[in-house]
Scaffold this motif. Structure first.
Motif, PDB file in Angstrom:
ATOM      1  N   ASP A  23      34.328 -49.611  58.156  1.00 30.24           N
ATOM      2  CA  ASP A  23      33.912 -50.143  56.859  1.00 30.24           C
ATOM      3  C   ASP A  23      33.492 -51.614  56.918  1.00 30.24           C
ATOM      4  O   ASP A  23      33.349 -52.263  55.891  1.00 30.24           O
ATOM      5  N   GLU A  24      33.287 -52.141  58.118  1.00 29.36           N
ATOM      6  CA  GLU A  24      32.883 -53.534  58.284  1.00 29.36           C
ATOM      7  C   GLU A  24      31.421 -53.627  58.716  1.00 29.36           C
ATOM      8  O   GLU A  24      30.858 -52.693  59.275  1.00 29.36           O
ATOM      9  N   LYS A  35      33.651 -58.016  56.050  1.00 36.71           N
ATOM     10  CA  LYS A  35      34.055 -56.966  55.124  1.00 36.71           C
ATOM     11  C   LYS A  35      33.794 -57.453  53.697  1.00 36.71           C
ATOM     12  O   LYS A  35      34.157 -58.568  53.348  1.00 36.71           O
ATOM     13  N   GLU A  37      34.488 -56.918  49.755  1.00 39.05           N
ATOM     14  CA  GLU A  37      35.405 -56.335  48.763  1.00 39.05           C
ATOM     15  C   GLU A  37      34.853 -56.683  47.391  1.00 39.05           C
ATOM     16  O   GLU A  37      34.768 -57.869  47.046  1.00 39.05           O
ATOM     17  N   TRP A  38      34.481 -55.681  46.616  1.00 37.67           N
ATOM     18  CA  TRP A  38      33.952 -55.930  45.279  1.00 37.67           C
ATOM     19  C   TRP A  38      35.087 -56.272  44.328  1.00 37.67           C
ATOM     20  O   TRP A  38      36.072 -55.548  44.239  1.00 37.67           O
ATOM     21  N   ALA A  50      32.145 -60.559  44.501  1.00 40.58           N
ATOM     22  CA  ALA A  50      32.741 -59.927  45.671  1.00 40.58           C
ATOM     23  C   ALA A  50      33.301 -61.010  46.582  1.00 40.58           C
ATOM     24  O   ALA A  50      32.971 -62.191  46.438  1.00 40.58           O
TER      25      ALA A  50
END
Length: 129
Positions: A23-24, A35, A37-38, A50
Motif C-alpha cells: 500500500d506504499e 504512504k 493517509e486520507w 491527507a
C-alpha cells in the motif's frame, strides 16, 4: 575467498532489495517509500486533506499536485495545495481539490524534493466518489 563472496552478495542484496509495502508508493531511484493517509475522504469539488509519510527518508521533503489526465492526452493540474512539515518524515497536505464535471482520471503527483529541486516524481491514481 568464500567468505568474501558471501559478504559481497549479502551487501549487494541488502542495498538493492529495498521494497515498499503493497500500500506504499515507491520512489525507486532514491529507495524511499511514501504512504498516503486520507484525513477526509477525497471527493469532487471539495477540499480534502491527507498525510504523506516517508519511509527510509534521507532528509527529503514532498510536494503534492492534484493532476487530471484525460483520454485524449490532455493533462492539467488543480488548485495549489498547502503542505506543512509535521516531522522530518511526516507531511500534512491540505487544500487538495479535485474538480468535477470533467472526463478524466485524477492522480496525485507526489514529488520528492531535495531543497527546492525535484529529484523524483511518482503519480498515484485517486478514487473519488
Amino acid at each position: 575467498m568464500k567468505t568474501l563472496l558471501i559478504t559481497t552478495l549479502i551487501a549487494y542484496f541488502s542495498t538493492s532489495a529495498f521494497a515498499c509495502e503493497q500500500d506504499e508508493i515507491s520512489f525507486s531511484k532514491q529507495n524511499v517509500c511514501a504512504k498516503i493517509e486520507w484525513i477526509s475522504k477525497p471527493v469532487f469539488n471539495q477540499y480534502t486533506s491527507a498525510t504523506v509519510v516517508l519511509k527510509n527518508n534521507s532528509g527529503y521533503a514532498v510536494n503534492v499536485i492534484p493532476w487530471m489526465v484525460m483520454d485524449g492526452g490532455h493533462e492539467h493540474g488543480s488548485r495549489p495545495t498547502k503542505i506543512t512539515t509535521v516531522s522530518p518524515d511526516d507531511f500534512l497536505v491540505e487544500k487538495i481539490y479535485f474538480m468535477g464535471g470533467m472526463m478524466g482520471d485524477w492522480f496525485l503527483r507526489i514529488q520528492l524534493l531535495n531543497g527546492k529541486n525535484v529529484i523524483e516524481e511518482v503519480r498515484t491514481k485517486v478514487e473519488l466518489d
